[in-house]
Design an enzyme around this catalytic site. Structure first.
Site, PDB file in Angstrom:
ATOM      1  N   ASP A 185      31.229  43.806  44.686  1.00 37.67           N
ATOM      2  CA  ASP A 185      32.583  43.710  45.225  1.00 37.67           C
ATOM      3  C   ASP A 185      32.771  44.782  46.305  1.00 37.67           C
ATOM      4  OD1 ASP A 185      35.469  42.410  43.963  1.00 37.67           O
ATOM      5  OD2 ASP A 185      35.619  44.076  45.392  1.00 37.67           O
ATOM      6  N   ILE A 186      33.446  44.417  47.374  1.00 41.03           N
ATOM      7  CA  ILE A 186      33.651  45.340  48.502  1.00 41.03           C
ATOM      8  C   ILE A 186      34.606  46.479  48.131  1.00 41.03           C
ATOM      9  CG2 ILE A 186      35.661  44.244  49.624  1.00 41.03           C
ATOM     10  CD1 ILE A 186      34.007  44.331  52.252  1.00 41.03           C
ATOM     11  N   HIS A 193      34.352  38.073  38.057  1.00 39.84           N
ATOM     12  CA  HIS A 193      34.202  39.520  38.189  1.00 39.84           C
ATOM     13  C   HIS A 193      33.433  40.025  36.971  1.00 39.84           C
ATOM     14  CE1 HIS A 193      37.605  40.294  41.160  1.00 39.84           C
ATOM     15  NE2 HIS A 193      38.033  39.147  40.665  1.00 39.84           N
ATOM     16  N   GLY A 238      46.562  37.091  40.158  1.00 36.24           N
ATOM     17  CA  GLY A 238      45.951  38.035  41.085  1.00 36.24           C
ATOM     18  C   GLY A 238      44.813  37.467  41.911  1.00 36.24           C
ATOM     19  N   GLN A 239      44.648  36.134  41.906  1.00 35.07           N
ATOM     20  CA  GLN A 239      43.585  35.556  42.724  1.00 35.07           C
ATOM     21  C   GLN A 239      43.937  35.686  44.202  1.00 35.07           C
ATOM     22  OE1 GLN A 239      42.551  31.429  41.900  1.00 35.07           O
ATOM     23  NE2 GLN A 239      40.749  31.530  43.236  1.00 35.07           N
ATOM     24  N   HIS A 278      35.311  32.975  41.473  1.00 32.95           N
ATOM     25  CA  HIS A 278      34.385  34.109  41.346  1.00 32.95           C
ATOM     26  C   HIS A 278      34.614  34.756  39.994  1.00 32.95           C
ATOM     27  CE1 HIS A 278      38.032  35.158  43.562  1.00 32.95           C
ATOM     28  NE2 HIS A 278      38.002  36.318  42.932  1.00 32.95           N
ATOM     29  N   ASN A 336      40.353  35.358  37.793  1.00 33.47           N
ATOM     30  CA  ASN A 336      41.778  35.211  38.065  1.00 33.47           C
ATOM     31  C   ASN A 336      42.032  33.810  38.600  1.00 33.47           C
ATOM     32  OD1 ASN A 336      42.335  37.949  37.400  1.00 33.47           O
ATOM     33  ND2 ASN A 336      41.571  38.581  39.402  1.00 33.47           N
TER      34      ASN A 336
END
Ligand code: 5GP
Ligand code: ZN
Length: 113
Positions: free
Chosen positions: A29-30, A101, A92-93, A99, A86
């Site tokens: 994740d960035i 997490h 919170g998507q 994806h 999410n």
């Protein structure tokens, strides 16, 4: 289609990729929220969990087996980890390509915020 995770899957934009096969991709994740924060995505575009169909059953099972492999290979299987997906805005998507997490490497609170 203007989807950032489709672009990552097609290598049109860079990501720190740690696993890839014909169906899925895993990358860091960035904006990590834990010492390990990895995203596992299907290469196929699926906007939200609600768009999953019967045809995706094997894909979703496969994603969880990839997560098991990453947990073992990266060394957080013993301590534990959290998998979060999410679904839509209120959860919170923010990226509308599903994806998973993987969060690990620190104590997690419950309930999540
Ligand atoms: P969501 O909020 O949709 O559940 O999660 C989206 C996640 O994607 C966030 O944790 C965010 O940091 C990450 N993300 C967004 N854009 C990029 C990107 O271009 N590259 C990477 N590696 N992660 C991204
Ligand atoms: Zn996509």
């Amino acid at each position: 289609m203007d989807c950032i995770f489709c672009k990552i899957a097609k290598k049109e934009i860079p990501a720190n990729i740690i696993y890839e096969d014909d169906k899925v991709l895993a990358f860091h994740d960035i904006n990590p929220q834990a010492p390990f924060h990895i995203l596992v995505i299907p290469k196929k575009h699926i906007s939200t969990l609600l768009e999953l169909t019967e045809d995706d059953k094997d894909l979703i099972g496969h994603i969880y087996l990839v997560i098991n492999k990453l947990a073992k290979d990266l060394g957080f299987a013993d301590r534990g980890y959290r998998v979060v997906v999410n679904c839509k805005e209120e959860a919170g998507q923010t990226v509308f390509h599903i994806h998973f997490h993987i969060l690990a490497g620190r104590e997690m609170g419950w309930p999540p915020g």
